[in-house]
Design a protein around this motif. Sequence first.
Motif, PDB file in Angstrom:
ATOM      1  N   THR A  64     -30.921  16.138 -32.314  1.00  0.00           N
ATOM      2  CA  THR A  64     -31.171  15.562 -33.930  1.00  0.00           C
ATOM      3  C   THR A  64     -31.319  16.068 -35.356  1.00  0.00           C
ATOM      4  N   LEU A  65     -31.869  17.736 -34.592  1.00  0.00           N
ATOM      5  CA  LEU A  65     -32.523  18.610 -35.285  1.00  0.00           C
ATOM      6  C   LEU A  65     -31.715  19.667 -35.864  1.00  0.00           C
ATOM      7  N   GLN A  66     -30.912  20.057 -34.822  1.00  0.00           N
ATOM      8  CA  GLN A  66     -29.643  21.286 -34.584  1.00  0.00           C
ATOM      9  C   GLN A  66     -28.283  19.932 -35.268  1.00  0.00           C
ATOM     10  N   ASP A  67     -27.970  19.206 -34.983  1.00  0.00           N
ATOM     11  CA  ASP A  67     -26.758  18.615 -35.645  1.00  0.00           C
ATOM     12  C   ASP A  67     -27.314  18.301 -37.424  1.00  0.00           C
ATOM     13  N   ASN A  68     -28.320  18.748 -37.844  1.00  0.00           N
ATOM     14  CA  ASN A  68     -28.584  18.644 -39.263  1.00  0.00           C
ATOM     15  C   ASN A  68     -28.925  17.045 -39.878  1.00  0.00           C
ATOM     16  N   TYR A  69     -29.432  16.279 -39.179  1.00  0.00           N
ATOM     17  CA  TYR A  69     -29.375  14.396 -38.835  1.00  0.00           C
ATOM     18  C   TYR A  69     -30.084  13.889 -40.865  1.00  0.00           C
ATOM     19  N   ASP A  70     -29.116  13.481 -41.686  1.00  0.00           N
ATOM     20  CA  ASP A  70     -29.667  13.328 -43.298  1.00  0.00           C
ATOM     21  C   ASP A  70     -31.102  12.259 -42.625  1.00  0.00           C
ATOM     22  N   PHE A  71     -31.767  12.356 -42.481  1.00  0.00           N
ATOM     23  CA  PHE A  71     -32.779  11.464 -42.348  1.00  0.00           C
ATOM     24  C   PHE A  71     -33.407  10.461 -43.682  1.00  0.00           C
ATOM     25  N   LYS A  72     -32.730  10.802 -44.638  1.00  0.00           N
ATOM     26  CA  LYS A  72     -32.755   9.331 -45.896  1.00  0.00           C
ATOM     27  C   LYS A  72     -32.425   8.472 -45.037  1.00  0.00           C
ATOM     28  N   LEU A  73     -31.253   8.163 -44.109  1.00  0.00           N
ATOM     29  CA  LEU A  73     -30.419   7.711 -44.290  1.00  0.00           C
ATOM     30  C   LEU A  73     -31.198   6.160 -42.832  1.00  0.00           C
ATOM     31  N   GLY A  74     -32.744   6.925 -42.291  1.00  0.00           N
ATOM     32  CA  GLY A  74     -33.346   5.903 -41.328  1.00  0.00           C
ATOM     33  C   GLY A  74     -32.191   6.194 -40.389  1.00  0.00           C
ATOM     34  N   PHE A  75     -32.670   5.605 -39.448  1.00  0.00           N
ATOM     35  CA  PHE A  75     -32.466   5.507 -38.134  1.00  0.00           C
ATOM     36  C   PHE A  75     -31.584   4.172 -37.305  1.00  0.00           C
ATOM     37  N   GLY A  76     -32.108   3.091 -38.254  1.00  0.00           N
ATOM     38  CA  GLY A  76     -30.726   1.976 -37.874  1.00  0.00           C
ATOM     39  C   GLY A  76     -31.274   1.483 -36.362  1.00  0.00           C
ATOM     40  N   ASP A  77     -30.653   1.438 -35.415  1.00  0.00           N
ATOM     41  CA  ASP A  77     -30.103   1.572 -34.202  1.00  0.00           C
ATOM     42  C   ASP A  77     -29.941   2.290 -33.599  1.00  0.00           C
ATOM     43  N   TYR A  78     -29.889   3.498 -34.331  1.00  0.00           N
ATOM     44  CA  TYR A  78     -29.337   4.877 -33.711  1.00  0.00           C
ATOM     45  C   TYR A  78     -30.257   5.289 -33.016  1.00  0.00           C
ATOM     46  N   LYS A  79     -29.757   4.969 -30.858  1.00  0.00           N
ATOM     47  CA  LYS A  79     -30.674   5.753 -30.730  1.00  0.00           C
ATOM     48  C   LYS A  79     -31.907   6.134 -30.324  1.00  0.00           C
ATOM     49  N   HIS A  80     -32.116   5.229 -29.592  1.00  0.00           N
ATOM     50  CA  HIS A  80     -34.181   4.745 -29.712  1.00  0.00           C
ATOM     51  C   HIS A  80     -35.045   6.050 -29.383  1.00  0.00           C
ATOM     52  N   GLN A  81     -34.093   6.426 -28.699  1.00  0.00           N
ATOM     53  CA  GLN A  81     -34.997   7.327 -28.254  1.00  0.00           C
ATOM     54  C   GLN A  81     -35.773   8.575 -29.379  1.00  0.00           C
ATOM     55  N   ILE A  82     -35.169   8.738 -29.958  1.00  0.00           N
ATOM     56  CA  ILE A  82     -35.471  10.425 -31.254  1.00  0.00           C
ATOM     57  C   ILE A  82     -36.275   9.107 -32.635  1.00  0.00           C
ATOM     58  N   GLN A  83     -36.358   7.812 -32.439  1.00  0.00           N
ATOM     59  CA  GLN A  83     -37.530   7.484 -33.467  1.00  0.00           C
ATOM     60  C   GLN A  83     -38.343   6.614 -32.844  1.00  0.00           C
ATOM     61  N   GLY A  84     -38.952   6.138 -33.857  1.00  0.00           N
ATOM     62  CA  GLY A  84     -40.519   5.626 -32.860  1.00  0.00           C
ATOM     63  C   GLY A  84     -41.770   6.861 -32.891  1.00  0.00           C
ATOM     64  N   LEU A  85     -42.634   5.705 -32.228  1.00  0.00           N
ATOM     65  CA  LEU A  85     -43.887   6.948 -31.655  1.00  0.00           C
ATOM     66  C   LEU A  85     -44.059   7.822 -31.041  1.00  0.00           C
ATOM     67  N   PRO A  86     -42.466   7.859 -29.509  1.00  0.00           N
ATOM     68  CA  PRO A  86     -43.084   8.861 -28.512  1.00  0.00           C
ATOM     69  C   PRO A  86     -42.023  10.605 -29.599  1.00  0.00           C
ATOM     70  N   ALA A  87     -41.480  10.123 -30.515  1.00  0.00           N
ATOM     71  CA  ALA A  87     -40.756  11.504 -31.055  1.00  0.00           C
ATOM     72  C   ALA A  87     -41.345  11.574 -32.044  1.00  0.00           C
ATOM     73  N   PHE A  88     -42.635  11.350 -32.900  1.00  0.00           N
ATOM     74  CA  PHE A  88     -42.918  11.489 -33.601  1.00  0.00           C
ATOM     75  C   PHE A  88     -44.002  12.097 -33.214  1.00  0.00           C
ATOM     76  N   GLU A  89     -44.813  11.681 -32.017  1.00  0.00           N
ATOM     77  CA  GLU A  89     -45.412  12.385 -31.455  1.00  0.00           C
ATOM     78  C   GLU A  89     -45.258  14.034 -30.374  1.00  0.00           C
ATOM     79  N   TYR A  90     -43.924  14.412 -30.185  1.00  0.00           N
ATOM     80  CA  TYR A  90     -43.240  15.959 -29.360  1.00  0.00           C
ATOM     81  C   TYR A  90     -43.928  16.544 -31.161  1.00  0.00           C
ATOM     82  N   LEU A  91     -42.673  16.226 -32.367  1.00  0.00           N
ATOM     83  CA  LEU A  91     -42.677  16.575 -33.213  1.00  0.00           C
ATOM     84  C   LEU A  91     -44.363  17.488 -33.494  1.00  0.00           C
ATOM     85  N   LEU A  92     -45.165  16.484 -33.286  1.00  0.00           N
ATOM     86  CA  LEU A  92     -46.708  16.576 -33.881  1.00  0.00           C
ATOM     87  C   LEU A  92     -47.438  17.667 -32.975  1.00  0.00           C
TER      88      LEU A  92
END
Length: 434
Positions: free
Chosen positions: A196-224
């Motif tokens: 998702t980072l490499q694809d330069n996703y526009d995070f201002k768009l939010g996520f909606g129902d887009y790929k649940h594995q790239i949003q939520g607490l586990p993704a935040f945990e990894y980044l942190l």
Amino acid sequence: MTLLSKNGLAIILALLSTGLVTGCGGGSGSDNKEQQQKVDNKDESGTGTEEGEGTDNDDDTTTGTSNDADDKDENDDGEDNGTEDEEGQDDSEPLSDQDAKAKVLESVAEQIIIPRYQSFNDATSSLLEATTSLCEKSQVTELDLVAVKKEWLKTNLRWQWIRTTKFGPLADSYDYSRIQFWPTSNTLIVNGVETTLQDNYDFKLGFGDYKHQIQGLPAFEYLLFNQEQDTAFLTAENQPQRCQYMTAIAKNLVEISSRVTDKWQTSFKADFINGAGDFSNHQDVIDELFKYWFEYLESITDDKLNKPLGISAPGKVALIESGFAQVSLMNIEQNLQALYELYSANNDYGFDNYLIDVKQRIDVHNQIKVQFENVFSKLQPIKSKSLAELLETDESRNAIKEVVQSLDELRAVMSSDFVQIMEIQTGFNTNDGD
């Protein structure tokens, strides 16, 4: 893939034990006595949700099954089963079956579930605030990250309670999966986030129902919490982009938790209590509640323990829940506390009261209570340790196996006597397709 180092884990445990993470289940060895003592104090210690009906400290894992049966024994021998209700009226007449079920569901909804949802919602707001503050800094230090880690830990543990109620508003649009896509592997989370980072996703768009594995607490945990040199937050070249990512996740969590909590507080609460709406009657609500109750008990055993345990050391580390923060066993403790509270309603009128007052089966309640006590006693010595490290030796793996065995024993009691007495219709595996 590198999980949290021993030094990193020490930081987390320090947060948990010093009170920086209020009531997140860490703490000193003295907590052992407090947890066991709470097993004996349901009617003496209040509701069991700390301060403000759990809206602040309810991620507290001063666990234990609040051994209320000792107090309830006194009222189950037929000598004095009448007590005054909250309005001072004589409650000596036994409740009818339907009235008792309605009373249980009201207690569970108003005193247990809704305060917990509100508490989780509050935590997501604090996480967003901490993340926003972090990302406003021109130069981020490890100390700055600690403040965000504190809020993630609090939010995660409060979520671990909520996750046991995967029905109603939480199931709408698969919101539970958007908050935490799991079970999965940490490798899948890493690949999804980095792509998702490499694809330069526009995070201002939010996520909606887009790929649940790239949003939520586990993704935040990894980044942190991730500590790989090229992708760790403090050393990554794309730190600003990672900050945008974390902020987008935090905003998403606030939006979902606010919506779900609002639904519980309004229309769904009435349907849950009255057996209305999508429910046919009170029994239908109970069936739904315990369908997911049993589902998550099974998930704790299979997904959170048996799968990482594998056949031999060092197990399957990639399958450990919250593997980067290394709080998987604390997650389990919070899950179990939730399961017990959904059964007992803490100091309010729960299914334990129903068994005793309506079905005259304090024997079954005592069996359930003993099994919960056994699970917590097996988990207590290892709950603050890294599951990844515990998987490495036969001795520590045996400690995990003892927890698994105690969970199996709890499930055996609940799925036989309790299910039969409550006439619960089970048999669905709602984990399929997550």
